[in-house]
Design a protein around this motif. Structure first.
Motif, PDB file in Angstrom:
ATOM      1  N   LEU A  68       0.954  -1.007  -0.137  1.00  0.00           N
ATOM      2  CA  LEU A  68       0.146   0.094  -0.434  1.00  0.00           C
ATOM      3  C   LEU A  68       0.772   1.235  -0.416  1.00  0.00           C
ATOM      4  N   ASP A  69       2.171   1.160   0.567  1.00  0.00           N
ATOM      5  CA  ASP A  69       3.012   2.697  -0.109  1.00  0.00           C
ATOM      6  C   ASP A  69       3.862   2.702  -0.537  1.00  0.00           C
ATOM      7  N   GLN A  70       3.702   1.016  -1.585  1.00  0.00           N
ATOM      8  CA  GLN A  70       4.454   1.266  -3.309  1.00  0.00           C
ATOM      9  C   GLN A  70       3.372   3.079  -3.991  1.00  0.00           C
ATOM     10  N   PRO A  71       4.694   3.592  -4.736  1.00  0.00           N
ATOM     11  CA  PRO A  71       3.977   4.697  -5.625  1.00  0.00           C
ATOM     12  C   PRO A  71       3.035   3.486  -6.680  1.00  0.00           C
ATOM     13  N   VAL A  72       1.922   4.120  -7.630  1.00  0.00           N
ATOM     14  CA  VAL A  72       1.424   3.105  -8.427  1.00  0.00           C
ATOM     15  C   VAL A  72       1.941   2.848  -9.575  1.00  0.00           C
ATOM     16  N   ARG A  73       3.113   3.685  -9.991  1.00  0.00           N
ATOM     17  CA  ARG A  73       4.084   2.871 -10.998  1.00  0.00           C
ATOM     18  C   ARG A  73       4.943   1.289 -10.993  1.00  0.00           C
ATOM     19  N   ALA A  74       4.575   1.270  -9.379  1.00  0.00           N
ATOM     20  CA  ALA A  74       6.029  -0.243  -9.268  1.00  0.00           C
ATOM     21  C   ALA A  74       4.378  -0.962  -9.575  1.00  0.00           C
ATOM     22  N   VAL A  75       3.341  -0.754  -9.398  1.00  0.00           N
ATOM     23  CA  VAL A  75       2.102  -2.036  -9.682  1.00  0.00           C
ATOM     24  C   VAL A  75       1.555  -2.024 -10.343  1.00  0.00           C
ATOM     25  N   MET A  76       1.929  -0.859 -11.496  1.00  0.00           N
ATOM     26  CA  MET A  76       0.987  -0.590 -13.057  1.00  0.00           C
ATOM     27  C   MET A  76       0.837  -1.630 -13.543  1.00  0.00           C
ATOM     28  N   THR A  77      -0.216  -1.922 -14.658  1.00  0.00           N
ATOM     29  CA  THR A  77       0.425  -2.870 -15.993  1.00  0.00           C
ATOM     30  C   THR A  77       0.770  -1.736 -16.704  1.00  0.00           C
ATOM     31  N   GLU A  78       1.961  -1.708 -17.329  1.00  0.00           N
ATOM     32  CA  GLU A  78       2.474  -0.633 -18.131  1.00  0.00           C
ATOM     33  C   GLU A  78       1.794  -1.372 -20.031  1.00  0.00           C
ATOM     34  N   LYS A  79       2.195  -2.760 -20.629  1.00  0.00           N
ATOM     35  CA  LYS A  79       1.793  -2.661 -21.604  1.00  0.00           C
ATOM     36  C   LYS A  79      -0.109  -2.572 -21.191  1.00  0.00           C
ATOM     37  N   VAL A  80      -0.567  -1.803 -21.987  1.00  0.00           N
ATOM     38  CA  VAL A  80      -2.029  -1.177 -21.945  1.00  0.00           C
ATOM     39  C   VAL A  80      -2.591  -1.159 -23.251  1.00  0.00           C
ATOM     40  N   VAL A  81      -3.587  -2.300 -22.935  1.00  0.00           N
ATOM     41  CA  VAL A  81      -4.107  -3.081 -24.648  1.00  0.00           C
ATOM     42  C   VAL A  81      -5.703  -1.832 -24.809  1.00  0.00           C
ATOM     43  N   THR A  82      -5.632  -0.671 -26.148  1.00  0.00           N
ATOM     44  CA  THR A  82      -6.368   0.230 -25.954  1.00  0.00           C
ATOM     45  C   THR A  82      -7.230   0.027 -27.082  1.00  0.00           C
ATOM     46  N   CYS A  83      -8.564   0.462 -27.338  1.00  0.00           N
ATOM     47  CA  CYS A  83      -9.354   0.675 -28.320  1.00  0.00           C
ATOM     48  C   CYS A  83      -9.553   2.367 -28.633  1.00  0.00           C
ATOM     49  N   SER A  84      -9.871   1.901 -29.715  1.00  0.00           N
ATOM     50  CA  SER A  84     -10.865   3.188 -30.284  1.00  0.00           C
ATOM     51  C   SER A  84     -11.460   4.172 -30.423  1.00  0.00           C
ATOM     52  N   GLU A  85     -12.200   4.972 -31.015  1.00  0.00           N
ATOM     53  CA  GLU A  85     -13.701   5.702 -31.189  1.00  0.00           C
ATOM     54  C   GLU A  85     -14.718   4.759 -32.304  1.00  0.00           C
TER      55      GLU A  85
END
Length: 143
Positions: A68-85
């Motif tokens: 819980l004390d870690q920054p978001v950058r340490a636990v986030m998923t970095e490879k994000v799948v996206t879509c377009s409109e």
């Protein structure tokens, strides 16, 4: 139906965070807004990652309460799948199913413009199927 229609109905607001927010603060934000993910962006709204409930649970399992004390950058998923409109609901559903995730950021010109969840997509698909069924019943009744 395309993603733009979902966004037109539900809105384009997306809860976001930067990389330095603590996981504890992110958990409070998720809980306060009753959402399952935060998109991690820079000042220009370019996506840097995504923090989902699954990321948090995985980190808690590995590190305990110290996570819980870690920054978001340490636990986030970095490879994000996206879509377009312009992606269709079927394309988005397939992408979510294949990747086993429930939130898909919508990107135009490399910038975050919305977010669709599996709930949004399923709701839109059900509405489309019901509309088709109504049209078929109307057609049969007038034949």
């Amino acid at each position: 139906m395309i993603v733009a229609k979902i966004l037109a109905h539900k809105g384009r607001d997306v809860f976001t965070t930067g990389t330095e927010m603590s996981v504890a603060d992110a958990v409070r934000l998720l809980g306060a807004h009753r959402i399952g993910a935060l998109v991690v962006v820079d000042a220009a709204r370019r996506i840097l990652g995504i923090l989902s409930e699954r990321d948090i649970v995985r980190t808690l399992a590995a590190s305990g309460a110290a996570a819980l004390d870690q920054p978001v950058r340490a636990v986030m998923t970095e490879k994000v799948v996206t879509c377009s409109e312009n992606d269709t609901i079927n394309e988005v559903m397939a992408r979510m199913t294949k990747g086993r995730f429930r939130h898909l950021p919508v990107v135009e010109n490399d910038l975050l413009v919305g977010l669709v969840s599996i709930g949004d997509v399923v709701k839109a698909r059900i509405e489309a199927v019901e509309r088709e069924a109504d049209e078929m019943r109307a057609y049969i009744a007038t034949a």
